[in-house]
Every structure is written in structure tokens, then in C-alpha cells.
Motif scaffolding. Structure first.
Motif, PDB file in Angstrom:
ATOM      1  N   MET A 146      -1.582  -2.596   1.504  1.00 53.14           N
ATOM      2  CA  MET A 146      -2.511  -0.996   1.286  1.00 53.14           C
ATOM      3  C   MET A 146      -3.181  -1.039   2.601  1.00 53.14           C
ATOM      4  SD  MET A 146      -3.660  -1.315  -2.622  1.00 53.14           S
ATOM      5  CE  MET A 146      -2.483  -1.839  -3.872  1.00 53.14           C
ATOM      6  N   GLY A 147      -4.219  -1.765   3.104  1.00 55.15           N
ATOM      7  CA  GLY A 147      -4.960  -1.811   4.124  1.00 55.15           C
ATOM      8  C   GLY A 147      -3.980  -1.115   5.501  1.00 55.15           C
ATOM      9  N   PHE A 148      -2.997  -1.979   5.763  1.00 53.95           N
ATOM     10  CA  PHE A 148      -1.906  -1.594   6.726  1.00 53.95           C
ATOM     11  C   PHE A 148      -1.464  -0.253   6.757  1.00 53.95           C
ATOM     12  CE2 PHE A 148      -1.531  -6.036   8.019  1.00 53.95           C
ATOM     13  CZ  PHE A 148      -1.177  -5.967   9.259  1.00 53.95           C
ATOM     14  N   ILE A 149      -1.241   0.448   5.214  1.00 52.28           N
ATOM     15  CA  ILE A 149      -0.698   1.551   5.091  1.00 52.28           C
ATOM     16  C   ILE A 149      -1.781   2.562   5.574  1.00 52.28           C
ATOM     17  CG2 ILE A 149       0.073   3.061   3.508  1.00 52.28           C
ATOM     18  CD1 ILE A 149       1.377   1.071   1.874  1.00 52.28           C
ATOM     19  N   LEU A 150      -2.866   2.365   5.342  1.00 50.51           N
ATOM     20  CA  LEU A 150      -4.161   3.092   5.595  1.00 50.51           C
ATOM     21  C   LEU A 150      -4.376   3.184   7.125  1.00 50.51           C
ATOM     22  CD1 LEU A 150      -6.730   2.233   2.978  1.00 50.51           C
ATOM     23  CD2 LEU A 150      -5.676   4.444   3.189  1.00 50.51           C
ATOM     24  N   LEU A 151      -3.957   1.986   7.849  1.00 50.70           N
ATOM     25  CA  LEU A 151      -4.216   1.766   9.240  1.00 50.70           C
ATOM     26  C   LEU A 151      -3.314   2.849   9.690  1.00 50.70           C
ATOM     27  CD1 LEU A 151      -5.154   0.367  11.871  1.00 50.70           C
ATOM     28  CD2 LEU A 151      -3.514  -1.362  11.282  1.00 50.70           C
ATOM     29  N   VAL A 202       2.009   8.707   3.666  1.00 51.77           N
ATOM     30  CA  VAL A 202       3.222   8.759   3.113  1.00 51.77           C
ATOM     31  C   VAL A 202       4.260   8.396   4.174  1.00 51.77           C
ATOM     32  CG1 VAL A 202       4.743  10.397   1.952  1.00 51.77           C
ATOM     33  CG2 VAL A 202       2.466  10.329   1.159  1.00 51.77           C
ATOM     34  N   ILE A 203       4.045   9.008   5.350  1.00 47.43           N
ATOM     35  CA  ILE A 203       4.732   8.686   6.491  1.00 47.43           C
ATOM     36  C   ILE A 203       4.872   7.302   6.801  1.00 47.43           C
ATOM     37  CG2 ILE A 203       5.274   9.044   9.090  1.00 47.43           C
ATOM     38  CD1 ILE A 203       4.141  12.072   8.540  1.00 47.43           C
ATOM     39  N   THR A 204       3.746   6.608   6.725  1.00 38.87           N
ATOM     40  CA  THR A 204       3.546   5.348   6.936  1.00 38.87           C
ATOM     41  C   THR A 204       4.229   4.417   6.103  1.00 38.87           C
ATOM     42  OG1 THR A 204       1.327   5.701   8.304  1.00 38.87           O
ATOM     43  CG2 THR A 204       1.883   3.417   7.619  1.00 38.87           C
ATOM     44  N   GLY A 205       4.041   4.742   4.787  1.00 40.79           N
ATOM     45  CA  GLY A 205       4.699   3.809   3.793  1.00 40.79           C
ATOM     46  C   GLY A 205       6.145   4.013   3.955  1.00 40.79           C
ATOM     47  N   PHE A 246       6.962  -0.271  -2.104  1.00 36.65           N
ATOM     48  CA  PHE A 246       6.222   0.589  -1.185  1.00 36.65           C
ATOM     49  C   PHE A 246       5.650   1.951  -1.751  1.00 36.65           C
ATOM     50  CE2 PHE A 246       7.726  -2.494   1.779  1.00 36.65           C
ATOM     51  CZ  PHE A 246       6.818  -2.657   2.688  1.00 36.65           C
ATOM     52  N   THR A 247       6.564   2.278  -2.855  1.00 37.89           N
ATOM     53  CA  THR A 247       6.060   3.620  -3.306  1.00 37.89           C
ATOM     54  C   THR A 247       4.586   3.301  -4.177  1.00 37.89           C
ATOM     55  OG1 THR A 247       8.249   4.538  -3.695  1.00 37.89           O
ATOM     56  CG2 THR A 247       6.471   5.519  -5.110  1.00 37.89           C
ATOM     57  N   GLY A 248       4.398   2.290  -4.845  1.00 32.69           N
ATOM     58  CA  GLY A 248       3.258   2.114  -5.565  1.00 32.69           C
ATOM     59  C   GLY A 248       2.295   1.705  -4.640  1.00 32.69           C
ATOM     60  N   ASN A 249       2.431   1.134  -3.633  1.00 37.58           N
ATOM     61  CA  ASN A 249       1.477   0.615  -2.490  1.00 37.58           C
ATOM     62  C   ASN A 249       0.675   1.937  -1.879  1.00 37.58           C
ATOM     63  OD1 ASN A 249       1.184  -2.035  -3.244  1.00 37.58           O
ATOM     64  ND2 ASN A 249       1.401  -2.845  -1.195  1.00 37.58           N
ATOM     65  N   THR A 250       1.831   2.748  -1.606  1.00 39.45           N
ATOM     66  CA  THR A 250       1.471   4.018  -0.691  1.00 39.45           C
ATOM     67  C   THR A 250       0.539   4.941  -1.596  1.00 39.45           C
ATOM     68  OG1 THR A 250       3.439   3.943   0.262  1.00 39.45           O
ATOM     69  CG2 THR A 250       2.444   6.224   0.416  1.00 39.45           C
ATOM     70  N   PHE A 251       1.080   4.951  -3.188  1.00 39.99           N
ATOM     71  CA  PHE A 251       0.334   5.728  -3.871  1.00 39.99           C
ATOM     72  C   PHE A 251      -1.303   5.328  -4.012  1.00 39.99           C
ATOM     73  CE2 PHE A 251      -1.444   6.754  -8.319  1.00 39.99           C
ATOM     74  CZ  PHE A 251      -1.244   8.076  -8.295  1.00 39.99           C
ATOM     75  N   VAL A 252      -1.357   4.103  -4.505  1.00 34.27           N
ATOM     76  CA  VAL A 252      -2.660   3.364  -4.301  1.00 34.27           C
ATOM     77  C   VAL A 252      -3.526   3.666  -3.068  1.00 34.27           C
ATOM     78  CG1 VAL A 252      -4.083   1.514  -4.741  1.00 34.27           C
ATOM     79  CG2 VAL A 252      -2.009   1.791  -6.206  1.00 34.27           C
TER      80      VAL A 252
END
Length: 443
Positions: free
Chosen positions: A130-135, A159-162, A355-361
Motif C-alpha cells: 500500500m505504501g508503494f501504491i501511495l508512493l 488507481v493508475i499506480t495500482g 491489487f484492487t483491494g490494496n489500491t482501494f485501501v
């Protein structure tokens, strides 16, 4: 068997490549026993020099200041290197090879420790992803900010990152499959760090009013210091060394230690250098995402953020691979090729679900620093410092000297107390941010 010496290596000779041994936890859908130490060492160097290092000046140096910051960087770094060096020896116990941390702890300490290790590892890796997705989302938004005074909300870029991480993970399903991408990742890493250091030196020389004072009450300074220690742990270790080691060819213990030497020499120079230079350039005004401080020119800011985004696609895969391995081993037909028709469908669905779940969180809780501190405190400190010493006590306790047993008991007690202190600090930070932000905040 000398767990801290060479004696562990001799049992590796009986292990054949591709052996399926359920008692040792070797039944897996992913590749094991195939990679060189140079490949794994390069993976460690590039992965730990990912875009997360852009937050460490704020998370580590700002709460600690120059003196304690440098001391803690050196001491915690050395302590982490030793702990990983020790854990590498337990890849083989009682002539069994353990390719998963949870299997190793379960074999030595029973089913309860299996489940505790499983929770700690997966919590660390989930939060890390999740931190990577935020990054990645933050990097894309910074690019947009260079061209617009009203950039799109952070959530669009999350969303694009995820989606990008999903596509890479589907195309490169295992840790060993990253081989052909590590050279590209290393080139991107070197490029963005060189440009970043160039701008940091320029900004530092022109910023004559830097303030290095540590602000806040005495209580907040103490809590922030423990948070900084958590971040140093995150900067140096992953909590998945047995999973990484499983990909190595024989002798796996010796080769893992060679890879670790590469990480803690070449690798540490870069990520420690960036976080120290960032603090030197901006002082206590350093941002939680370093590119926000950069003075430009615009093209350098855009280039750094673009490379951070691209490099993170490769780097994040190492941290998420053990979770994907567990899913793949459970749901794929492991007797069939991974790219067979049926397995491809299952692979797609598993990656999409994850990745859908992690991107949403990540979109709902966009607090990057909280992820770093929390995963470094509650779960990563026990995985790094406590559990290897517990293994030593159990496996070698009867034959080890009193001095060695005392040292490992000290590690266990000290890391337990450190876990409590750093977790309280992390929870305190999360509570503060919950009061400041709302769900899906445009942070």
C-alpha cells in the motif's frame, strides 16, 4: 551444526533443484534454487533504493537531528545487517530446507508461531505494498503539479499506480522472473539518485537559513524518535529473507550472505546518502516526500518523479511476491506450467483481486509516513531482531556458550521492548492523522 558459522552449509549438498518436499515446505508454484547471488544482491540494492528513501529525511533525520540521527543510522543499520546474516543460516535446519519464514518458525516453535509469523509477515508486506501504491501515486501527482496549479486528486494517480503494479505482477509473476528487469531498475535507480543529489547540493548551498532544531514537546520528541527508529528498520530490511533466499542456488547460505554484503555496502551508501543530503539541504523544513522541496528546474523535477514511478513498479514486486506465492501455490495447478491456459486465468484473477483491494485501501488512507512507521514497529522489528535470536536459542541453545545465549536473550528482550515502544509511537501518529484527514483525502 554451527548456526553462526560454516557448519550449516554442508547439509545443502543433499538438496536437489526442484525437489518437492512438503515436510520442508518446498511445494510451491514459484521458482526456487535457480538464481545467482549477484542477481539477488542487485535486486536488494535496487529495491531498497526505491522511492521510499525520499521520505526518510523527514521520518528519520527530522525527529532525531544530526547527532542521534547519524548514531542511530549506523547502529540500527549494523544491528539489522547482523540479524539478517544470522537468519540466513537457518535456511536449513535438521537437514530440511525452509523457503518460507512461517514454515521455519512453525517447525521450530510449533503451529502457534507459524500463525504469528504469518500475520506479522503478511501485515508487513500488505502495508508495504500500500505504501508503494501511495508512493507511485504521489510521484505522478507531483508531475501533474509541475504543469498545473490544480492537479487531479491523488486518488486518480493511486488507481493508475495500482493498475501498473497489477500488469507488471501478472507479466512477471515470480521473484526470479524479475531477472531481466533488474538492469533496467538499476539504471533508473542510479539516474534518479544522481539528479536528486545534484539538486539537493544546489538547494543546500543556496539555503543559508536552514533550521535543524527539533520542534515539539519533550513527550512528542520521544515518540517521534521511536518512529524514526522504526523507519530506519524499514530502510534496511524486509522481513522476508527466507523467501528471498529460497530463489538462490546452492550454497544458499553462503550466497545469501554475499547478497547481503552487497546490500549493506553498495546499497546503503545510496539510501543513507540521500536521506542525509535531504536533511542537510532543507533542515527541519524537509518534506515527507522529498521532491516537494526541490527547486527545479522543472524538467529535473519531472524526470525524478517519473523515474521514481517507473522504478517502483519493479521494486514493489519483491515485497509482494511472498503473498502472491502463497496465493499461487494454493490456487494454481502447480503441476502445470504457470503460463498454461487455466493457470493464466487464475493468475489474472488472483492479481486483480489483490491489487484492487490494496489500491482501494491506499486511496482511502493516504498517509504515507504512517505506513512506514507502523510496519517498521509492530511487525518488522520482531521479524528482524527477535525471531532469529529465538531460533538460535531453540536450535543451538544446548550447545552454545553462556555468552552467546546471554547475547541472544538480550536481543529477544530488547527487541520486545522496542516493539512496544515503537508501536505506541506509530499508533499515536495514526491517531493524530485520523483527526486531521478524512477518508479519500487528497493528501
Amino acid at each position: 551444526m554451527d548456526v553462526e558459522g560454516r557448519g550449516t552449509l554442508n547439509i545443502e549438498q543433499g538438496q536437489e533443484k526442484g525437489t518437492q518436499n512438503n515436510d520442508s515446505g518446498l511445494a510451491t508454484a514459484h521458482t526456487i534454487d535457480s538464481d545467482s547471488w549477484k542477481q539477488v544482491g542487485l535486486m536488494l540494492v535496487t529495491t531498497f533504493n526505491c522511492g521510499w528513501i525520499l521520505s526518510f529525511s523527514n521520518l528519520i533525520m527530522w525527529p532525531l537531528g544530526w547527532t542521534w540521527g547519524i548514531i542511530c543510522l549506523l547502529l540500527v543499520g549494523l544491528y539489522t545487517a547482523y540479524a539478517n546474516w544470522l537468519l540466513a543460516a537457518f535456511h536449513f535446519v535438521d537437514n530440511r530446507r525452509f523457503i518460507r519464514y512461517r514454515d521455519l518458525m512453525g517447525y521450530v516453535y510449533g503451529k502457534g508461531m507459524y500463525h504469528i509469523t504469518w500475520v506479522f509477515q503478511f501485515l508487513t508486506l500488505l502495508l508495504g505494498n500500500m505504501g508503494f501504491i501511495l508512493l507511485g501515486g504521489k510521484a505522478l501527482k507531483e508531475i501533474n503539479s509541475e504543469f498545473s496549479d490544480s492537479p487531479l486528486r491523488l486518488q486518480y494517480y493511486i488507481v493508475i499506480t495500482g493498475a501498473a503494479y497489477f500488469l507488471y505482477s501478472f507479466s512477471i509473476p515470480t521473484m526470479s522472473a524479475m531477472k531481466n528487469w533488474l538492469g533496467v531498475s538499476a539504471g533508473l535507480t542510479f539516474t534518479y539518485i544522481v539528479f536528486l543529489l545534484f539538486v539537493l547540493e544546489k538547494d543546500g548551498k543556496s539555503n543559508s537559513n536552514r533550521d535543524f532544531d527539533i520542534s515539539g514537546s519533550q513527550v512528542s520528541k520521544v515518540f517521534n524518535s521511536f518512529g524514526a527508529i522504526s523507519a530506519i528498520v524499514v530502510a534496511n530490511t524486509s522481513g522476508l529473507l527466507p523467501e528471498i533466499q529460497s530463489t538462490l542456488r546452492k550454497p544458499a547460505v553462503k550466497n545469501m550472505r554475499k547478497a547481503l554484503y552487497l546490500q549493506y555496502t553498495v546499497g546503503v551508501v545510496f539510501y543513507y546518502g540521500v536521506l542525509v543530503m535531504g536533511y542537510w539541504a532543507y533542515g527541519s523544513a524537509v518534506s515527507a516526500y522529498l521532491p516537494e522541496n526541490l527547486s527545479g528546474p522543472k524538467w529535473i523535477n519531472v524526470l525524478i518523479n517519473a523515474i521514481v514511478f517507473l522504478q517502483s513498479i519493479v521494486s514493489q514486486h519483491m515485497f509482494v511476491a511472498p503473498i502472491l506465492e502463497a496465493l499461487d501455490t494454493k490456487f494454481l495447478e502447480i503441476d502445470m506450467p504457470m503460463h498454461s491456459g487455466e493457470n493464466l486465468k487464475r493468475l489474472f484473477l488472483l492479481r486483480a483481486f489483490f491489487f484492487t483491494g490494496n489500491t482501494f485501501v491506499a486511496a482511502a488512507f493516504p498517509f504515507m509516513g504512517d505506513f512506514v512507521n507502523f510496519l517498521g514497529s509492530f511487525s518488522l522489528i520482531p521479524l528482524t531482531f527477535m525471531f532469529p535470536s529465538m531460533l538460535f536459542i531453540k536450535v543451538k541453545g544446548r550447545t552454545a556458550s553462556i555468552e552467546k545465549k546471554a547475547w541472544h536473550w538480550f536481543n529477544i528482550v530488547f527487541s520486545f521492548l522496542l516493539t512496544i515502544a515503537t508501536t505506541i509511537s506509530a499508533v499515536r501518529l495514526i491517531v493524530d492523522n485520523i483527526q486531521k484527514y478524512h477518508f479519500f483525502a487528497d493528501a
